[in-house]
Design a protein around this motif. Structure first.
Motif, PDB file in Angstrom:
ATOM      1  N   SER A 297       0.072 -13.747   0.357  1.00  0.00           N
ATOM      2  CA  SER A 297       1.180 -14.598   0.010  1.00  0.00           C
ATOM      3  C   SER A 297       1.765 -15.401  -0.611  1.00  0.00           C
ATOM      4  CB  SER A 297       0.802 -15.570   1.310  1.00  0.00           C
ATOM      5  OG  SER A 297       2.002 -16.927   1.998  1.00  0.00           O
ATOM      6  N   PRO A 298       2.833 -15.776  -1.137  1.00  0.00           N
ATOM      7  CA  PRO A 298       2.399 -16.433  -2.562  1.00  0.00           C
ATOM      8  C   PRO A 298       3.386 -18.063  -2.389  1.00  0.00           C
ATOM      9  CG  PRO A 298       4.746 -15.657  -1.464  1.00  0.00           C
ATOM     10  CD  PRO A 298       3.771 -14.458  -0.823  1.00  0.00           C
ATOM     11  N   THR A 299       2.574 -18.175  -1.080  1.00  0.00           N
ATOM     12  CA  THR A 299       2.908 -19.524  -0.435  1.00  0.00           C
ATOM     13  C   THR A 299       2.786 -20.446  -1.898  1.00  0.00           C
ATOM     14  OG1 THR A 299       2.196 -19.318   1.780  1.00  0.00           O
ATOM     15  CG2 THR A 299       2.981 -21.387   1.029  1.00  0.00           C
ATOM     16  N   PHE A 300       1.821 -21.007  -2.462  1.00  0.00           N
ATOM     17  CA  PHE A 300       2.184 -21.602  -3.828  1.00  0.00           C
ATOM     18  C   PHE A 300       2.855 -21.523  -5.182  1.00  0.00           C
ATOM     19  CE2 PHE A 300      -1.429 -22.877   0.355  1.00  0.00           C
ATOM     20  CZ  PHE A 300      -0.258 -23.532  -0.149  1.00  0.00           C
ATOM     21  N   VAL A 301       3.077 -20.545  -5.063  1.00  0.00           N
ATOM     22  CA  VAL A 301       3.317 -19.913  -6.205  1.00  0.00           C
ATOM     23  C   VAL A 301       4.899 -18.785  -6.483  1.00  0.00           C
ATOM     24  CG1 VAL A 301       1.158 -18.862  -7.916  1.00  0.00           C
ATOM     25  CG2 VAL A 301       2.935 -17.139  -6.707  1.00  0.00           C
ATOM     26  N   LEU A 302       5.471 -19.239  -5.211  1.00  0.00           N
ATOM     27  CA  LEU A 302       6.694 -18.900  -4.939  1.00  0.00           C
ATOM     28  C   LEU A 302       7.217 -17.291  -4.607  1.00  0.00           C
ATOM     29  CD1 LEU A 302       9.278 -21.499  -6.308  1.00  0.00           C
ATOM     30  CD2 LEU A 302       8.154 -21.093  -3.874  1.00  0.00           C
ATOM     31  N   ALA A 303       6.896 -16.568  -5.959  1.00  0.00           N
ATOM     32  CA  ALA A 303       6.700 -15.325  -5.802  1.00  0.00           C
ATOM     33  C   ALA A 303       5.701 -14.211  -6.412  1.00  0.00           C
ATOM     34  CB  ALA A 303       8.313 -14.587  -6.691  1.00  0.00           C
ATOM     35  N   ARG A 304       5.360 -13.586  -6.082  1.00  0.00           N
ATOM     36  CA  ARG A 304       4.321 -12.819  -6.829  1.00  0.00           C
ATOM     37  C   ARG A 304       4.980 -11.258  -7.185  1.00  0.00           C
ATOM     38  NH1 ARG A 304      -0.793 -14.805  -5.891  1.00  0.00           N
ATOM     39  NH2 ARG A 304      -0.903 -16.495  -4.742  1.00  0.00           N
ATOM     40  N   THR A 305       4.611 -10.703  -8.415  1.00  0.00           N
ATOM     41  CA  THR A 305       5.449  -9.584  -8.500  1.00  0.00           C
ATOM     42  C   THR A 305       3.694  -8.513  -8.864  1.00  0.00           C
ATOM     43  OG1 THR A 305       7.026 -10.326  -9.901  1.00  0.00           O
ATOM     44  CG2 THR A 305       6.372  -7.984 -10.014  1.00  0.00           C
ATOM     45  N   HIS A 306       4.190  -6.945  -8.228  1.00  0.00           N
ATOM     46  CA  HIS A 306       2.622  -6.030  -7.727  1.00  0.00           C
ATOM     47  C   HIS A 306       3.495  -4.920  -8.334  1.00  0.00           C
ATOM     48  CE1 HIS A 306       0.489  -8.551  -5.372  1.00  0.00           C
ATOM     49  NE2 HIS A 306       1.600  -9.269  -4.648  1.00  0.00           N
ATOM     50  N   PRO A 307       3.644  -4.649  -9.948  1.00  0.00           N
ATOM     51  CA  PRO A 307       3.861  -3.604 -10.558  1.00  0.00           C
ATOM     52  C   PRO A 307       3.143  -2.490  -9.790  1.00  0.00           C
ATOM     53  CG  PRO A 307       2.304  -5.300 -12.125  1.00  0.00           C
ATOM     54  CD  PRO A 307       2.110  -5.640 -10.464  1.00  0.00           C
ATOM     55  N   SER A 308       3.989  -1.263  -9.832  1.00  0.00           N
ATOM     56  CA  SER A 308       3.298  -0.072  -9.451  1.00  0.00           C
ATOM     57  C   SER A 308       2.087   0.747  -9.894  1.00  0.00           C
ATOM     58  CB  SER A 308       4.573   1.075  -9.038  1.00  0.00           C
ATOM     59  OG  SER A 308       4.503   1.926  -8.697  1.00  0.00           O
TER      60      SER A 308
ATOM     61  N   PRO B 297       9.069   1.312  -7.997  1.00  0.00           N
ATOM     62  CA  PRO B 297       9.277   0.322  -7.889  1.00  0.00           C
ATOM     63  C   PRO B 297       7.671  -0.829  -8.006  1.00  0.00           C
ATOM     64  CG  PRO B 297      10.289   0.618  -5.530  1.00  0.00           C
ATOM     65  CD  PRO B 297       9.193   2.612  -7.028  1.00  0.00           C
ATOM     66  N   ALA B 298       8.616  -1.532  -8.617  1.00  0.00           N
ATOM     67  CA  ALA B 298       7.560  -3.367  -8.270  1.00  0.00           C
ATOM     68  C   ALA B 298       7.361  -3.278  -7.271  1.00  0.00           C
ATOM     69  CB  ALA B 298       7.812  -4.154  -9.860  1.00  0.00           C
ATOM     70  N   LEU B 299       6.716  -4.091  -5.995  1.00  0.00           N
ATOM     71  CA  LEU B 299       7.145  -5.041  -5.229  1.00  0.00           C
ATOM     72  C   LEU B 299       7.005  -6.588  -5.564  1.00  0.00           C
ATOM     73  CD1 LEU B 299       7.193  -5.800  -2.718  1.00  0.00           C
ATOM     74  CD2 LEU B 299       4.676  -5.476  -2.551  1.00  0.00           C
ATOM     75  N   VAL B 300       8.188  -7.055  -5.238  1.00  0.00           N
ATOM     76  CA  VAL B 300       8.206  -8.703  -5.941  1.00  0.00           C
ATOM     77  C   VAL B 300       7.809  -9.553  -4.592  1.00  0.00           C
ATOM     78  CG1 VAL B 300       9.923 -10.253  -6.786  1.00  0.00           C
ATOM     79  CG2 VAL B 300       9.735  -8.482  -7.837  1.00  0.00           C
ATOM     80  N   HIS B 301       6.776 -10.241  -4.064  1.00  0.00           N
ATOM     81  CA  HIS B 301       6.883 -11.075  -2.507  1.00  0.00           C
ATOM     82  C   HIS B 301       7.431 -12.861  -2.669  1.00  0.00           C
ATOM     83  CE1 HIS B 301       4.144 -12.357   1.017  1.00  0.00           C
ATOM     84  NE2 HIS B 301       4.921 -11.958   1.036  1.00  0.00           N
TER      85      HIS B 301
ATOM     86  N   GLU C 257       0.733  -0.873  -0.282  1.00  0.00           N
ATOM     87  CA  GLU C 257      -0.118  -0.115   0.300  1.00  0.00           C
ATOM     88  C   GLU C 257       0.904   1.691  -0.370  1.00  0.00           C
ATOM     89  OE1 GLU C 257      -2.772   2.949   3.014  1.00  0.00           O
ATOM     90  OE2 GLU C 257      -2.712   0.165   2.849  1.00  0.00           O
ATOM     91  N   GLY C 258       1.292   0.667   1.049  1.00  0.00           N
ATOM     92  CA  GLY C 258       2.804   2.335   0.993  1.00  0.00           C
ATOM     93  C   GLY C 258       3.419   2.284  -0.408  1.00  0.00           C
ATOM     94  N   LEU C 259       4.016   1.281  -1.044  1.00  0.00           N
ATOM     95  CA  LEU C 259       4.730   1.323  -2.571  1.00  0.00           C
ATOM     96  C   LEU C 259       3.573   2.232  -3.280  1.00  0.00           C
ATOM     97  CD1 LEU C 259       7.412  -1.455  -2.280  1.00  0.00           C
ATOM     98  CD2 LEU C 259       7.889   1.228  -2.174  1.00  0.00           C
ATOM     99  N   GLY C 260       2.327   1.902  -3.047  1.00  0.00           N
ATOM    100  CA  GLY C 260       1.449   2.188  -4.356  1.00  0.00           C
ATOM    101  C   GLY C 260       1.590   1.037  -5.473  1.00  0.00           C
ATOM    102  N   VAL C 261       1.104  -0.298  -5.140  1.00  0.00           N
ATOM    103  CA  VAL C 261       1.553  -1.147  -6.056  1.00  0.00           C
ATOM    104  C   VAL C 261       0.027  -1.799  -6.328  1.00  0.00           C
ATOM    105  CG1 VAL C 261       3.512  -1.632  -5.827  1.00  0.00           C
ATOM    106  CG2 VAL C 261       2.519  -2.789  -4.295  1.00  0.00           C
ATOM    107  N   ARG C 262       0.112  -2.564  -7.146  1.00  0.00           N
ATOM    108  CA  ARG C 262      -1.071  -3.369  -7.503  1.00  0.00           C
ATOM    109  C   ARG C 262      -1.711  -4.403  -6.536  1.00  0.00           C
ATOM    110  NH1 ARG C 262      -1.524  -5.114 -13.613  1.00  0.00           N
ATOM    111  NH2 ARG C 262      -0.156  -7.124 -12.132  1.00  0.00           N
ATOM    112  N   GLY C 263      -2.973  -4.386  -6.357  1.00  0.00           N
ATOM    113  CA  GLY C 263      -3.004  -5.744  -5.320  1.00  0.00           C
ATOM    114  C   GLY C 263      -4.280  -6.610  -6.234  1.00  0.00           C
TER     115      GLY C 263
END
Length: 175
Positions: A70-81, A86-90, A60-66
């Motif tokens: 939790s990326p538990t089963f996909v390992l990583a999620r990218t949320h573009p700004s 910058p994007a958030l990679v979780h 929310e603070g970075l202003g990314v798309r949500g």
């Protein structure tokens, strides 16, 4: 830098109490003011400690798309700004066995803010600077870890208890 970001920066190295999930979310929002492309955050804490709640606030603070989930089963999620930042990679590294497997995810470290849950012992091989956030979650309102009282708790019925959070800056970015 906002006043909230300055307060978060002042918390580096000192333990901090986070009262509830809403406060953990707000802590993530405030910490976003310190982070930019190329920054890595290592989150450590037990299941239910608040790692994903923190990351939702950070998103929310970075202003990314949500939504940030939790990326538990996909390992990583990218949320573009949504704001040109910058994007958030979780990343959830729980199922990964090594830094090589984490590196194989081909994460854009240079142009993103990267949050890695369960990545201790792996992230150190991929970057020389990161912000480590350890979240200590009390279990059972006074019951001892491993006790029958703690084991019998239904997660949906657990009391909301404050978390102890410690930030540690590692490497040249945080010195």
């Amino acid at each position: 830098m906002s006043a909230d970001a300055r307060a978060a920066l002042a918390a580096i190295g000192s333990p901090r109490e986070i009262a509830d999930p809403e406060a953990m979310h707000e802590f993530g929002v405030s910490l976003a003011g310190l982070l930019g492309a190329g920054d890595v955050v290592l989150l450590t804490g037990e299941l239910g400690a608040g790692k994903t709640t923190f990351t939702r606030g950070l998103g929310e603070g970075l202003g990314v798309r949500g939504p940030v989930t939790s990326p538990t089963f996909v390992l990583a999620r990218t949320h573009p700004s949504l704001t040109g930042g910058p994007a958030l990679v979780h990343v959830d590294a729980y199922r990964l066995g090594s830094a090589l497997e984490l590196d194989d995810l081909d994460i854009d470290f240079a142009h993103s803010v990267v949050v890695v849950e369960w990545g201790a012992g792996m992230i150190e091989a991929l970057t020389d600077s990161y912000l480590s956030i350890e979240i200590d979650r009390p279990l059972g309102a006074g019951a001892e870890r491993g006790s029958a009282a703690v084991e019998a708790l239904d997660p949906s019925e657990e009391p909301i208890e404050p978390r102890q959070v410690r930030l540690t800056g590692v490497g040249p970015r945080w010195s």
